[in-house]
Design an enzyme around this catalytic site. Structure first.
Site, PDB file in Angstrom:
ATOM      1  N   LYS A   1       0.447  -1.134   0.177  1.00 26.79           N
ATOM      2  CA  LYS A   1      -0.137   0.168   0.126  1.00 26.79           C
ATOM      3  C   LYS A   1       0.647   0.936  -0.025  1.00 26.79           C
ATOM      4  CE  LYS A   1      -4.184   0.925   2.810  1.00 26.79           C
ATOM      5  NZ  LYS A   1      -4.825   1.380   3.437  1.00 26.79           N
TER       6      LYS A   1
HETATM    7  C1  E4P Z   1      -8.002   1.813   3.502  1.00 33.43           C
HETATM    8  O1  E4P Z   1      -7.726   1.344   3.046  1.00 33.43           O
HETATM    9  C2  E4P Z   1      -8.387   3.114   5.230  1.00 33.43           C
HETATM   10  O2  E4P Z   1      -7.390   1.869   5.909  1.00 33.43           O
HETATM   11  C3  E4P Z   1      -9.398   3.512   6.075  1.00 33.43           C
HETATM   12  O3  E4P Z   1     -10.301   2.505   4.933  1.00 33.43           O
HETATM   13  C4  E4P Z   1      -9.167   4.437   6.275  1.00 33.43           C
HETATM   14  O4  E4P Z   1     -10.597   4.922   6.899  1.00 33.43           O
HETATM   15  P1  E4P Z   1     -11.288   5.810   8.224  1.00 33.43           P
HETATM   16  O5  E4P Z   1     -11.156   6.756   6.826  1.00 33.43           O
HETATM   17  O6  E4P Z   1     -12.271   5.508   8.837  1.00 33.43           O
HETATM   18  O7  E4P Z   1      -9.837   5.884   8.955  1.00 33.43           O
END
Ligand code: E4P
Length: 217
Positions: free
Chosen positions: A83
């Site tokens: 990622k």
């Molecule tokens: C996605 O890969 C992220 O980990 C996640 O969905 C972020 O979500 P949030 O905005 O609730 O922190």
């Protein structure tokens, strides 16, 4: 649509991963920090719990170190997806890792223009953050629809992974807008299965059955 769990808690993930409903996992540095413990041990446990892509995020901000971190993460398990943040360096690292054959997830996507760049960098997944857009009064689900149109019109094969999910409407809306995958906090995943009318209906069926003097099949 693939359903991923958005969590770094291997225990929570393992409890939900049986039964074939969970297709993968996404983590991020905030989730890993919250889960505690050793990052690499935690990732291994998640990979053992779920047979599918597990996104693990680099923490470097320059391309060369991101690439090195990506290779290290990939060496842990074949299901790891590297990622990378949607920055100039993140996109450079995405192209390099893609060219080496590693799967990637370009995260923190907030616009169609950014999603176009992620696809051009060869990302396996792009993660538009619906909830965080809604938080600032913009249309998160609209972004999913627009990226779907862009990718279909131009033949990009990057999977759209709807992220930052806050509500059931986000899950349903992502599916209807053509997202390929949606990553859910465990509480939203749990809530998906429940409906009051299902519970009431089942209670009534079982009451009628026992009232009629019937027992186990
Ligand atoms: C996605 O890969 C992220 O980990 C996640 O969905 C972020 O979500 P949030 O905005 O609730 O922190």
């Amino acid at each position: 649509m693939m359903l991923f769990l958005d969590s770094a808690d291997a225990g929570l993930i393992a409890e939900r991963a049986t039964g074939g409903l969970v297709d993968g996992v996404t983590t991020n540095p905030s989730l890993v920090a919250r889960a505690g413990g050793d990052f690499f041990d935690g990732l291994k446990a998640i990979c053992e719990a779920v047979d599918g892509p597990v996104s693990a995020e680099v923490v470097a901000t320059d391309a060369a170190t991101m690439i090195a971190e990506g290779r290290k993460l990939r060496a842990l398990h074949d299901n790891i997806v590297v990622k990378l943040p949607l920055t100039v360096d993140g996109l450079k690292a995405c192209r390099a890792l893609t060219d080496e054959g590693h799967p990637t997830n370009v995260t923190l996507c907030f616009s169609v223009a950014q999603a176009l760049l992620a696809a051009k960098a060869g990302a396996t997944f792009v993660s538009p953050f619906i909830g965080r857009l809604d938080d600032i009064g913009q249309d998160g689900l609209g972004l999913i629809r627009d990226i779907r149109t862009l990718y279909d019109e131009h033949g990009y094969v990057t999977y759209i992974l709807a992220a930052s999910i806050r509500t059931m409407a986000h899950v349903e809306g992502s599916a209807l807008a053509g997202a390929d995958a949606c990553t859910l906090p465990p509480n939203i995943f749990d809530a998906m299965i429940r409906h009051d009318l299902t519970d009431k209906g089942l209670d009534a069926f079982l009451k009628d059955w026992t009232d009629a003097g019937k027992g186990a099949l």
